[in-house]
Design an enzyme around this catalytic site. Structure first.
Site, PDB file in Angstrom:
ATOM      1  N   SER A   1     -13.217  65.606   9.925  1.00  0.00           N
ATOM      2  CA  SER A   1     -14.626  65.940  10.100  1.00  0.00           C
ATOM      3  C   SER A   1     -15.363  65.971   8.775  1.00  0.00           C
ATOM      4  O   SER A   1     -14.781  66.293   7.739  1.00  0.00           O
ATOM      5  CB  SER A   1     -14.713  67.336  10.745  1.00  0.00           C
ATOM      6  OG  SER A   1     -16.007  67.851  10.638  1.00  0.00           O
TER       7      SER A   1
ATOM      8  N   TYR B   1     -12.687  76.559  11.238  1.00  0.00           N
ATOM      9  CA  TYR B   1     -12.596  75.212  11.831  1.00  0.00           C
ATOM     10  C   TYR B   1     -12.489  74.176  10.716  1.00  0.00           C
ATOM     11  O   TYR B   1     -11.580  73.348  10.701  1.00  0.00           O
ATOM     12  CB  TYR B   1     -13.817  74.909  12.707  1.00  0.00           C
ATOM     13  CG  TYR B   1     -13.951  73.446  13.004  1.00  0.00           C
ATOM     14  CD1 TYR B   1     -14.859  72.652  12.300  1.00  0.00           C
ATOM     15  CD2 TYR B   1     -13.147  72.835  13.958  1.00  0.00           C
ATOM     16  CE1 TYR B   1     -14.954  71.299  12.550  1.00  0.00           C
ATOM     17  CE2 TYR B   1     -13.248  71.476  14.208  1.00  0.00           C
ATOM     18  CZ  TYR B   1     -14.153  70.713  13.495  1.00  0.00           C
ATOM     19  OH  TYR B   1     -14.240  69.360  13.742  1.00  0.00           O
TER      20      TYR B   1
ATOM     21  N   LYS C   1      -9.311  71.473   9.396  1.00  0.00           N
ATOM     22  CA  LYS C   1      -9.405  70.022   9.183  1.00  0.00           C
ATOM     23  C   LYS C   1      -8.941  69.673   7.770  1.00  0.00           C
ATOM     24  O   LYS C   1      -8.229  68.692   7.551  1.00  0.00           O
ATOM     25  CB  LYS C   1     -10.840  69.539   9.429  1.00  0.00           C
ATOM     26  CG  LYS C   1     -11.270  69.622  10.886  1.00  0.00           C
ATOM     27  CD  LYS C   1     -10.332  68.812  11.782  1.00  0.00           C
ATOM     28  CE  LYS C   1     -10.700  68.902  13.239  1.00  0.00           C
ATOM     29  NZ  LYS C   1      -9.757  68.163  14.109  1.00  0.00           N
TER      30      LYS C   1
HETATM   31  C1  WQD Z   1     -26.798  69.885  14.298  1.00  0.00           C
HETATM   32  C2  WQD Z   1     -28.141  70.351  13.782  1.00  0.00           C
HETATM   33  C3  WQD Z   1     -28.360  72.739  13.622  1.00  0.00           C
HETATM   34  C4  WQD Z   1     -28.202  73.574  17.900  1.00  0.00           C
HETATM   35  C5  WQD Z   1     -21.065  69.497  14.424  1.00  0.00           C
HETATM   36  C6  WQD Z   1     -19.773  69.995  14.941  1.00  0.00           C
HETATM   37  C7  WQD Z   1     -18.702  69.875  13.898  1.00  0.00           C
HETATM   38  C8  WQD Z   1     -18.683  68.504  13.269  1.00  0.00           C
HETATM   39  C9  WQD Z   1     -20.057  68.084  12.806  1.00  0.00           C
HETATM   40  C10 WQD Z   1     -16.922  67.180  14.236  1.00  0.00           C
HETATM   41  C11 WQD Z   1     -28.014  71.520  12.807  1.00  0.00           C
HETATM   42  C12 WQD Z   1     -29.331  72.162  14.643  1.00  0.00           C
HETATM   43  C13 WQD Z   1     -28.196  72.925  16.680  1.00  0.00           C
HETATM   44  C14 WQD Z   1     -29.386  74.214  18.334  1.00  0.00           C
HETATM   45  C15 WQD Z   1     -30.492  73.504  16.333  1.00  0.00           C
HETATM   46  N1  WQD Z   1     -18.215  67.526  14.187  1.00  0.00           N
HETATM   47  N2  WQD Z   1     -29.328  72.884  15.933  1.00  0.00           N
HETATM   48  N3  WQD Z   1     -30.492  74.150  17.545  1.00  0.00           N
HETATM   49  O1  WQD Z   1     -23.393  72.011  13.053  1.00  0.00           O
HETATM   50  O2  WQD Z   1     -23.734  69.617  12.283  1.00  0.00           O
HETATM   51  O3  WQD Z   1     -21.588  70.341  13.428  1.00  0.00           O
HETATM   52  O4  WQD Z   1     -20.931  68.201  13.930  1.00  0.00           O
HETATM   53  O5  WQD Z   1     -16.028  67.603  13.637  1.00  0.00           O
HETATM   54  O6  WQD Z   1     -17.493  70.120  14.579  1.00  0.00           O
HETATM   55  O7  WQD Z   1     -19.944  71.337  15.288  1.00  0.00           O
HETATM   56  O8  WQD Z   1     -23.754  70.126  14.710  1.00  0.00           O
HETATM   57  O9  WQD Z   1     -25.065  69.934  16.768  1.00  0.00           O
HETATM   58  O10 WQD Z   1     -24.321  72.245  16.033  1.00  0.00           O
HETATM   59  O11 WQD Z   1     -26.101  71.053  14.742  1.00  0.00           O
HETATM   60  O12 WQD Z   1     -31.519  73.470  15.632  1.00  0.00           O
HETATM   61  O13 WQD Z   1     -29.456  74.832  19.451  1.00  0.00           O
HETATM   62  O14 WQD Z   1     -28.902  70.846  14.889  1.00  0.00           O
HETATM   63  O15 WQD Z   1     -28.987  73.747  12.838  1.00  0.00           O
HETATM   64  O16 WQD Z   1     -29.027  71.352  11.820  1.00  0.00           O
HETATM   65  P1  WQD Z   1     -23.175  70.569  13.267  1.00  0.00           P
HETATM   66  P2  WQD Z   1     -24.791  70.883  15.656  1.00  0.00           P
END
Ligand code: WQD
Length: 339
Positions: A126, A151, A155
């Site tokens: 990741s 998490y 990784k």
């Molecule tokens: C994306 C953006 C939030 C929810 C994920 C996986 C992690 C890894 C990478 C594989 C951020 C914003 C989110 C919401 C929001 N993948 N957001 N409101 O945190 O980048 O990580 O991808 O390994 O395992 O968790 O993804 O989709 O949670 O957030 O504003 O209700 O959307 O702040 O900027 P993240 P995410």
């Protein structure tokens, strides 16, 4: 005889799409899944897409006896290892659960692989291993930062474990950026259990009225529109990257026994850009408000894809509009099932 590829976590979001891509590439995918974060009905979706029902074994990769039995009945050419927990927030609450499943699960798998002389593995890593990168776009030789969550730590540990076993095990560590979307058939897609942590399922559930509204976690970051930037990648493109990786292993094309690739598009999109694009391509409005920042969020991260494009020979084909159209089609298909 088709070469048999074991897909652990093969009923999960990325796993199920990879099973389809492997089959379409001429391999025989065999699934191991403990159904802790997936649903046996995903198998129906896979069959609906490819007209073939892959063999499935329902057990935990921590069960070395069952793994050993499986390797006695099948000659496995390579393993694609997805089986792991992946919710960043949950890992902070339950670190032991994450270290046991993600780290001990990999160690058990490697023990049984070595015993059965299976030497090829594709590991689901990741972009979280980079933390908040100092250099953007981030490339594979960027310095890794201390993990921001258990998490992310699992990784990083997984990669170290594979590197330390490079004398007998050929491994491909694929560092995913943000996988979203769904198969164009809308027969399979993301199935978050409970309240979604990730942006896209929460967004599509909000548009469907299953959630009141999407909260944008902060718009006061140092980015053009103040919201965080990510490299969103279509899950089908991500699945195809795994097929490239398996072929590279089986053709012994690796330059070193342990290889790492960023699997991203090389393009960053902000949360507000995602919302606006979703509304534009799907002709709907996304009920949302600006809320507080979410702790642990990286401000901006997107991939330098030069290595994966030139060495692995894989390029993402789908753009953000494709991803968001397919994500919405999948949500609409879920909505019709649940009616
Ligand atoms: C994306 C953006 C939030 C929810 C994920 C996986 C992690 C890894 C990478 C594989 C951020 C914003 C989110 C919401 C929001 N993948 N957001 N409101 O945190 O980048 O990580 O991808 O390994 O395992 O968790 O993804 O989709 O949670 O957030 O504003 O209700 O959307 O702040 O900027 P993240 P995410």
């Amino acid at each position: 005889m088709k070469e048999k590829i074991l897909v652990t976590g093969g009923l999960g979001f990325i796993g199920s799409h990879t099973v389809i891509s492997l089959f379409e590439a001429g391999f025989e995918p065999i699934i191991v899944d403990n159904l802790s974060n997936s649903n046996i009905y995903v198998l129906d979706g896979i069959e609906a897409v490819i007209g073939y029902r892959p063999e499935i074994h329902v057990f935990d990769v921590l069960d070395h006896v069952k793994l050993n039995e499986l390797f006695k009945i099948h000659t496995i050419s390579a393993i694609v290892h997805f089986a792991a927990f992946k919710a960043v927030g949950e890992s902070v609450q339950f670190p032991i659960k994450y270290y046991k499943n993600n780290v001990s699960g990999l160690v058990t798998l490697l023990e049984v692989m070595e015993k059965n002389e299976i030497q090829n593995i594709v590991f689901s890593s990741s972009c979280t291993v980079y933390g908040e990168p100092d250099i953007i776009p981030v490339s594979e030789n960027n310095k890794l930062k201390p993990a921001e969550s258990p998490y992310g730590a699992t990784k990083q540990m997984g990669e170290i474990i594979l590197k330390d076993n490079a004398h007998w095990c050929q491994s491909q560590c694929l560092r995913y950026f943000n996988p979203i979307g769904a198969h164009s058939s809308a027969k399979i897609g993301e199935l978050p259990l409970g309240v979604p942590n990730n942006l896209i399922p929460f967004l599509t559930q909000s548009v469907s009225g299953l959630r009141d509204e999407l909260t944008v976690y902060g718009n006061d970051y140092d980015t053009p529109d103040g919201t965080c930037i990510r490299d969103y990648i279509h899950v089908v493109d991500l699945a195809e990257a795994h097929v490239h990786s398996v072929k590279r292993l089986l053709k012994h094309q690796q330059l070193t026994a342990f290889e790492v690739f960023n699997i991203g598009t090389g393009t960053g999109s902000s949360v507000l850009e995602v919302i606006n694009t979703f509304e534009k391509v799907n002709g709907v409005s996304v009920p949302h408000k600006i809320g507080e920042r979410r702790s642990g969020d990286v401000v901006k991260v997107w991939a330098n894809t030069e290595k994966v494009n030139t060495v692995l020979g894989w390029v993402a084909k789908k753009n953000l509009e494709d991803m968001l159209k397919d994500a919405w089609n999948w949500q609409k298909s879920l909505n019709s099932i649940s009616k």
